[in-house]
Design a protein around this motif. Structure first.
Motif, PDB file in Angstrom:
ATOM      1  N   GLU A   1      -3.263   4.686  -0.958  1.00  0.00           N
ATOM      2  CA  GLU A   1      -3.150   4.600  -2.357  1.00  0.00           C
ATOM      3  C   GLU A   1      -1.693   3.806  -2.513  1.00  0.00           C
ATOM      4  O   GLU A   1      -1.086   3.464  -3.459  1.00  0.00           O
ATOM      5  CB  GLU A   1      -2.993   5.954  -3.069  1.00  0.00           C
ATOM      6  CG  GLU A   1      -2.094   6.776  -2.569  1.00  0.00           C
ATOM      7  CD  GLU A   1      -2.683   8.127  -1.389  1.00  0.00           C
ATOM      8  OE1 GLU A   1      -1.768   8.785  -1.104  1.00  0.00           O
ATOM      9  OE2 GLU A   1      -3.690   7.696  -0.903  1.00  0.00           O
ATOM     10  N   GLU A   2      -0.801   3.664  -1.389  1.00  0.00           N
ATOM     11  CA  GLU A   2       0.604   3.136  -1.389  1.00  0.00           C
ATOM     12  C   GLU A   2       0.242   1.647  -1.235  1.00  0.00           C
ATOM     13  O   GLU A   2       1.337   1.037  -1.303  1.00  0.00           O
ATOM     14  CB  GLU A   2       1.377   3.579  -0.655  1.00  0.00           C
ATOM     15  CG  GLU A   2       1.917   5.207  -1.007  1.00  0.00           C
ATOM     16  CD  GLU A   2       2.665   5.928   0.058  1.00  0.00           C
ATOM     17  OE1 GLU A   2       2.584   5.548   1.334  1.00  0.00           O
ATOM     18  OE2 GLU A   2       3.358   6.722  -0.338  1.00  0.00           O
TER      19      GLU A   2
ATOM     20  N   ARG B   1      -0.040  -2.023  -1.452  1.00  0.00           N
ATOM     21  CA  ARG B   1       0.013  -2.807  -2.518  1.00  0.00           C
ATOM     22  C   ARG B   1      -0.546  -4.337  -2.358  1.00  0.00           C
ATOM     23  O   ARG B   1      -0.344  -4.953  -1.373  1.00  0.00           O
ATOM     24  CB  ARG B   1       1.254  -2.713  -3.253  1.00  0.00           C
ATOM     25  CG  ARG B   1       2.114  -1.646  -3.485  1.00  0.00           C
ATOM     26  CD  ARG B   1       3.212  -1.582  -4.231  1.00  0.00           C
ATOM     27  NE  ARG B   1       3.396  -2.500  -5.163  1.00  0.00           N
ATOM     28  CZ  ARG B   1       3.055  -2.305  -6.525  1.00  0.00           C
ATOM     29  NH1 ARG B   1       2.256  -1.262  -7.096  1.00  0.00           N
ATOM     30  NH2 ARG B   1       3.170  -3.406  -7.393  1.00  0.00           N
ATOM     31  N   LEU B   2      -1.119  -4.851  -3.570  1.00  0.00           N
ATOM     32  CA  LEU B   2      -1.797  -6.258  -3.153  1.00  0.00           C
ATOM     33  C   LEU B   2      -0.749  -7.260  -2.873  1.00  0.00           C
ATOM     34  O   LEU B   2      -1.082  -7.954  -2.045  1.00  0.00           O
ATOM     35  CB  LEU B   2      -2.369  -6.577  -4.560  1.00  0.00           C
ATOM     36  CG  LEU B   2      -3.114  -7.951  -4.570  1.00  0.00           C
ATOM     37  CD1 LEU B   2      -4.210  -8.187  -3.539  1.00  0.00           C
ATOM     38  CD2 LEU B   2      -3.736  -8.316  -6.085  1.00  0.00           C
ATOM     39  N   GLU B   3       0.371  -7.292  -3.664  1.00  0.00           N
ATOM     40  CA  GLU B   3       1.464  -8.382  -3.287  1.00  0.00           C
ATOM     41  C   GLU B   3       1.818  -8.305  -1.768  1.00  0.00           C
ATOM     42  O   GLU B   3       2.319  -9.057  -0.940  1.00  0.00           O
ATOM     43  CB  GLU B   3       2.630  -8.448  -4.174  1.00  0.00           C
ATOM     44  CG  GLU B   3       3.362  -6.938  -4.257  1.00  0.00           C
ATOM     45  CD  GLU B   3       2.788  -6.075  -5.315  1.00  0.00           C
ATOM     46  OE1 GLU B   3       3.685  -5.075  -5.613  1.00  0.00           O
ATOM     47  OE2 GLU B   3       1.570  -6.063  -5.606  1.00  0.00           O
TER      48      GLU B   3
ATOM     49  N   ARG C   1      -9.038  -0.306  -1.395  1.00  0.00           N
ATOM     50  CA  ARG C   1      -8.010  -0.836  -2.519  1.00  0.00           C
ATOM     51  C   ARG C   1      -8.312  -1.928  -3.459  1.00  0.00           C
ATOM     52  O   ARG C   1      -8.295  -2.216  -4.261  1.00  0.00           O
ATOM     53  CB  ARG C   1      -6.815  -0.799  -1.723  1.00  0.00           C
ATOM     54  CG  ARG C   1      -6.103   0.580  -1.166  1.00  0.00           C
ATOM     55  CD  ARG C   1      -5.657   1.342  -2.559  1.00  0.00           C
ATOM     56  NE  ARG C   1      -4.453   0.688  -2.955  1.00  0.00           N
ATOM     57  CZ  ARG C   1      -4.000   1.015  -4.131  1.00  0.00           C
ATOM     58  NH1 ARG C   1      -4.624   1.696  -4.956  1.00  0.00           N
ATOM     59  NH2 ARG C   1      -2.783   0.342  -4.363  1.00  0.00           N
TER      60      ARG C   1
END
Length: 129
Positions: A29-30, A32-34, A107
């Protein structure tokens, strides 16, 4: 904190690990897309991920033929690990690398497959040209 890195020199870890041989990884959950896009924006890191995607097993750092120094290779693996793209674990004295496909697909459904397909098409165009 400095942690030993079998892919190269000692590197600073983001957070203390439970033992000196455990490496910190972001939880699913951590991720991130970027961070994923940044990690895959470098040709060497993309090459590493493409190779892992073709295997159904973990690969040792030494299994990758990347035309950079050992310290640069260490940096590339660290960026991929900290972005959540790969998981690194020690197996004996070897640091093994595995693609976190399940986490990435959960994700960002379809993202990894799309990026890998685009990279394959780009490589084919370069090879033809």
């Amino acid at each position: 904190m400095k942690a030993p890195d079998r892919c190269g020199a000692a590197v600073t870890t983001a957070a203390p690990a439970p033992s000196s041989r455990d490496l910190p990884h972001p939880a699913r959950e951590e991720i991130r897309l970027e961070g994923v896009l940044h990690a895959l924006s470098d040709p060497m890191r993309l090459q590493i991920v493409r190779e892992l995607a073709t295997k159904d097993t973990e690969l040792a750092c030494s299994a990758f033929d990347v035309p950079v120094t050992k310290s640069t290779t260490t940096h590339h693996f660290r960026v991929l690990r900290e972005a959540g793209v790969i998981r690194q674990v020690y197996r004996g004295t070897a640091k093994m690398n595995g693609l976190r496909r399940e986490d990435l697909d959960e994700r960002f459904p379809g993202l990894l497959d799309c990026l890998l397909a685009a990279a394959a098409r780009q490589t084919a165009r370069v090879d033809e040209g």
